[in-house]
Write a protein that holds these residues in place. Structure first.
Motif, PDB file in Angstrom:
ATOM      1  N   ALA A   4      19.515   3.746  12.391  1.00 57.49           N
ATOM      2  CA  ALA A   4      20.815   3.196  11.996  1.00 57.49           C
ATOM      3  C   ALA A   4      21.342   2.336  13.137  1.00 57.49           C
ATOM      4  O   ALA A   4      21.346   2.762  14.289  1.00 57.49           O
ATOM      5  N   ILE A   5      21.782   1.136  12.806  1.00 62.29           N
ATOM      6  CA  ILE A   5      22.294   0.201  13.804  1.00 62.29           C
ATOM      7  C   ILE A   5      23.748  -0.103  13.495  1.00 62.29           C
ATOM      8  O   ILE A   5      24.069  -0.576  12.397  1.00 62.29           O
ATOM      9  N   ALA A   6      24.624   0.170  14.434  1.00 63.07           N
ATOM     10  CA  ALA A   6      26.041  -0.169  14.295  1.00 63.07           C
ATOM     11  C   ALA A   6      26.257  -1.554  14.864  1.00 63.07           C
ATOM     12  O   ALA A   6      26.019  -1.787  16.049  1.00 63.07           O
ATOM     13  N   GLY A   7      26.700  -2.478  14.010  1.00 66.73           N
ATOM     14  CA  GLY A   7      26.911  -3.854  14.446  1.00 66.73           C
ATOM     15  C   GLY A   7      25.841  -4.767  13.885  1.00 66.73           C
ATOM     16  O   GLY A   7      24.673  -4.656  14.255  1.00 66.73           O
ATOM     17  N   LEU A  28      21.979  -1.099   8.559  1.00 67.61           N
ATOM     18  CA  LEU A  28      22.935  -1.852   9.352  1.00 67.61           C
ATOM     19  C   LEU A  28      24.351  -1.504   8.919  1.00 67.61           C
ATOM     20  O   LEU A  28      24.695  -1.635   7.740  1.00 67.61           O
ATOM     21  N   LEU A  29      25.152  -1.033   9.874  1.00 65.11           N
ATOM     22  CA  LEU A  29      26.553  -0.715   9.619  1.00 65.11           C
ATOM     23  C   LEU A  29      27.411  -1.846  10.183  1.00 65.11           C
ATOM     24  O   LEU A  29      27.287  -2.194  11.351  1.00 65.11           O
ATOM     25  N   GLU A  30      28.298  -2.393   9.358  1.00 66.78           N
ATOM     26  CA  GLU A  30      29.124  -3.509   9.813  1.00 66.78           C
ATOM     27  C   GLU A  30      30.537  -3.414   9.225  1.00 66.78           C
ATOM     28  O   GLU A  30      30.709  -3.180   8.028  1.00 66.78           O
ATOM     29  N   ARG A  31      31.521  -3.590  10.098  1.00 66.25           N
ATOM     30  CA  ARG A  31      32.922  -3.513   9.680  1.00 66.25           C
ATOM     31  C   ARG A  31      33.428  -4.841   9.127  1.00 66.25           C
ATOM     32  O   ARG A  31      34.222  -4.876   8.180  1.00 66.25           O
ATOM     33  N   ALA A  49      31.090  -0.553   6.718  1.00 70.56           N
ATOM     34  CA  ALA A  49      31.745   0.655   7.235  1.00 70.56           C
ATOM     35  C   ALA A  49      32.168   0.441   8.677  1.00 70.56           C
ATOM     36  O   ALA A  49      31.529  -0.302   9.425  1.00 70.56           O
ATOM     37  N   ASP A  50      33.232   1.106   9.043  1.00 70.00           N
ATOM     38  CA  ASP A  50      33.663   1.163  10.436  1.00 70.00           C
ATOM     39  C   ASP A  50      32.802   2.216  11.135  1.00 70.00           C
ATOM     40  O   ASP A  50      32.755   3.374  10.705  1.00 70.00           O
ATOM     41  N   ALA A  51      32.135   1.834  12.205  1.00 72.96           N
ATOM     42  CA  ALA A  51      31.214   2.731  12.896  1.00 72.96           C
ATOM     43  C   ALA A  51      31.911   3.918  13.538  1.00 72.96           C
ATOM     44  O   ALA A  51      31.243   4.854  13.992  1.00 72.96           O
ATOM     45  N   CYS A  52      33.240   3.905  13.587  1.00 67.40           N
ATOM     46  CA  CYS A  52      33.993   4.997  14.209  1.00 67.40           C
ATOM     47  C   CYS A  52      34.679   5.897  13.187  1.00 67.40           C
ATOM     48  O   CYS A  52      35.401   6.827  13.572  1.00 67.40           O
ATOM     49  N   GLU A  53      34.477   5.622  11.906  1.00 64.70           N
ATOM     50  CA  GLU A  53      35.099   6.427  10.844  1.00 64.70           C
ATOM     51  C   GLU A  53      34.124   7.501  10.377  1.00 64.70           C
ATOM     52  O   GLU A  53      33.114   7.205   9.745  1.00 64.70           O
ATOM     53  N   LEU A  54      34.466   8.748  10.688  1.00 62.99           N
ATOM     54  CA  LEU A  54      33.568   9.863  10.401  1.00 62.99           C
ATOM     55  C   LEU A  54      33.215   9.954   8.921  1.00 62.99           C
ATOM     56  O   LEU A  54      32.054  10.144   8.558  1.00 62.99           O
ATOM     57  N   SER A  55      34.209   9.809   8.044  1.00 63.74           N
ATOM     58  CA  SER A  55      33.965   9.959   6.613  1.00 63.74           C
ATOM     59  C   SER A  55      33.015   8.893   6.091  1.00 63.74           C
ATOM     60  O   SER A  55      32.163   9.165   5.233  1.00 63.74           O
ATOM     61  N   VAL A  80      32.305   5.552  21.091  1.00 63.73           N
ATOM     62  CA  VAL A  80      32.769   6.477  20.043  1.00 63.73           C
ATOM     63  C   VAL A  80      31.666   6.704  19.009  1.00 63.73           C
ATOM     64  O   VAL A  80      31.424   7.842  18.578  1.00 63.73           O
ATOM     65  N   HIS A  81      30.996   5.642  18.617  1.00 61.24           N
ATOM     66  CA  HIS A  81      29.921   5.780  17.631  1.00 61.24           C
ATOM     67  C   HIS A  81      28.797   6.659  18.176  1.00 61.24           C
ATOM     68  O   HIS A  81      28.251   7.509  17.459  1.00 61.24           O
ATOM     69  N   SER A  82      28.459   6.493  19.439  1.00 59.04           N
ATOM     70  CA  SER A  82      27.411   7.310  20.064  1.00 59.04           C
ATOM     71  C   SER A  82      27.802   8.778  20.065  1.00 59.04           C
ATOM     72  O   SER A  82      26.972   9.658  19.758  1.00 59.04           O
ATOM     73  N   LEU A  83      29.048   9.043  20.417  1.00 55.40           N
ATOM     74  CA  LEU A  83      29.518  10.429  20.465  1.00 55.40           C
ATOM     75  C   LEU A  83      29.486  11.071  19.088  1.00 55.40           C
ATOM     76  O   LEU A  83      29.044  12.221  18.933  1.00 55.40           O
ATOM     77  N   LEU A  84      29.920  10.340  18.072  1.00 49.94           N
ATOM     78  CA  LEU A  84      29.898  10.880  16.707  1.00 49.94           C
ATOM     79  C   LEU A  84      28.462  11.120  16.248  1.00 49.94           C
ATOM     80  O   LEU A  84      28.162  12.145  15.631  1.00 49.94           O
ATOM     81  N   ALA A  85      27.577  10.176  16.544  1.00 53.31           N
ATOM     82  CA  ALA A  85      26.181  10.324  16.123  1.00 53.31           C
ATOM     83  C   ALA A  85      25.552  11.574  16.716  1.00 53.31           C
ATOM     84  O   ALA A  85      24.832  12.314  16.034  1.00 53.31           O
TER      85      ALA A  85
END
Length: 223
Positions: A4-7, A28-31, A49-55, A80-85
């Protein structure tokens, strides 16, 4: 492997293309809607999706991915995304992009980061590696900062020339992983001789790096 790639900017898309060529499955996750272009990389899964939104990460099935790459242009988002992952989804490998070198100290295991990639530092290391002979150059940090990939190019008139690999006494927690000689990649064996201009690649723990410098100095190399 599922990655999974954020951005989905230029960096994220480039990474996605390379991974897809290697046969991996990529999301690919993109806000930003303007960055969503499924036709650009049709084999990837695109998620708005916002990479920092848990839901939203839960909806995307983040827990099913083995590797997460935080590749946005915002260091706060990448942290933040790294920490959630790592903490919420138990992702085994988290790689994070560092945009501002001043923030590099933050990108460690406390934020869920296994590997931090700082483009300025990487470019500087590659420049040093290209121009430095007889100097020990750190190329990359591995395993949450516990070990480094370091390189040294032997001088043409090195005292090690003709001596076998076993003659180089390495400190604990250090390994000579390869010798680059011209266009050859050599897996070093005990009886293989060194030659001038050899490029040696080591993996060494942080604590052992200075001991490696001493070991090289004992052979007339002053890194």
């Amino acid at each position: 492997m599922k990655v999974a790639i954020a951005g989905a900017g230029a960096v994220g898309r480039s990474i996605a293309r390379e991974l897809l060529r290697g046969g991996h499955r990529v999301m690919l996750l993109e806000r930003e809607l303007s960055h969503l272009d499924e036709e650009a990389i049709p084999d990837a899964i695109w998620v708005h999706a916002d990479a920092c939104e848990l839901s939203l990460l839960e909806e995307a099935g983040m827990e099913t991915y083995e590797v997460v790459i935080a590749a946005t242009g915002d260091d706060k988002v990448n942290l933040v995304h790294s920490l959630l992952a790592k903490t919420e989804f138990g992702v085994s490998r988290v790689v994070a992009r560092v945009n501002d070198p001043r923030n590099e100290w933050l990108f460690d295991s406390s934020w869920g980061v296994d590997v931090a990639v700082s483009t300025p530092r990487l470019l500087a290391s590659l420049v040093e590696e290209a121009v430095s002979v007889g100097d020990l150059v750190r190329l990359m940090t591995l395993r949450q900062g516990q070990a480094n990939l370091v390189e040294i190019t032997l001088p043409n008139d090195t005292a090690l020339a003709g001596k076998p690999v076993r003659s180089l006494r390495l400190p604990r927690d250090t390994a000579l992983v390869t010798i680059l000689r011209g266009g050859r990649v050599i897996v070093p064996q005990a009886d293989d001789p060194f030659e001038g201009d050899d490029e040696l690649l080591f993996v060494a723990s942080v604590e052992a790096e200075e001991d490696l410098r001493v070991a090289l100095a004992d052979h007339g190399i002053r890194p």
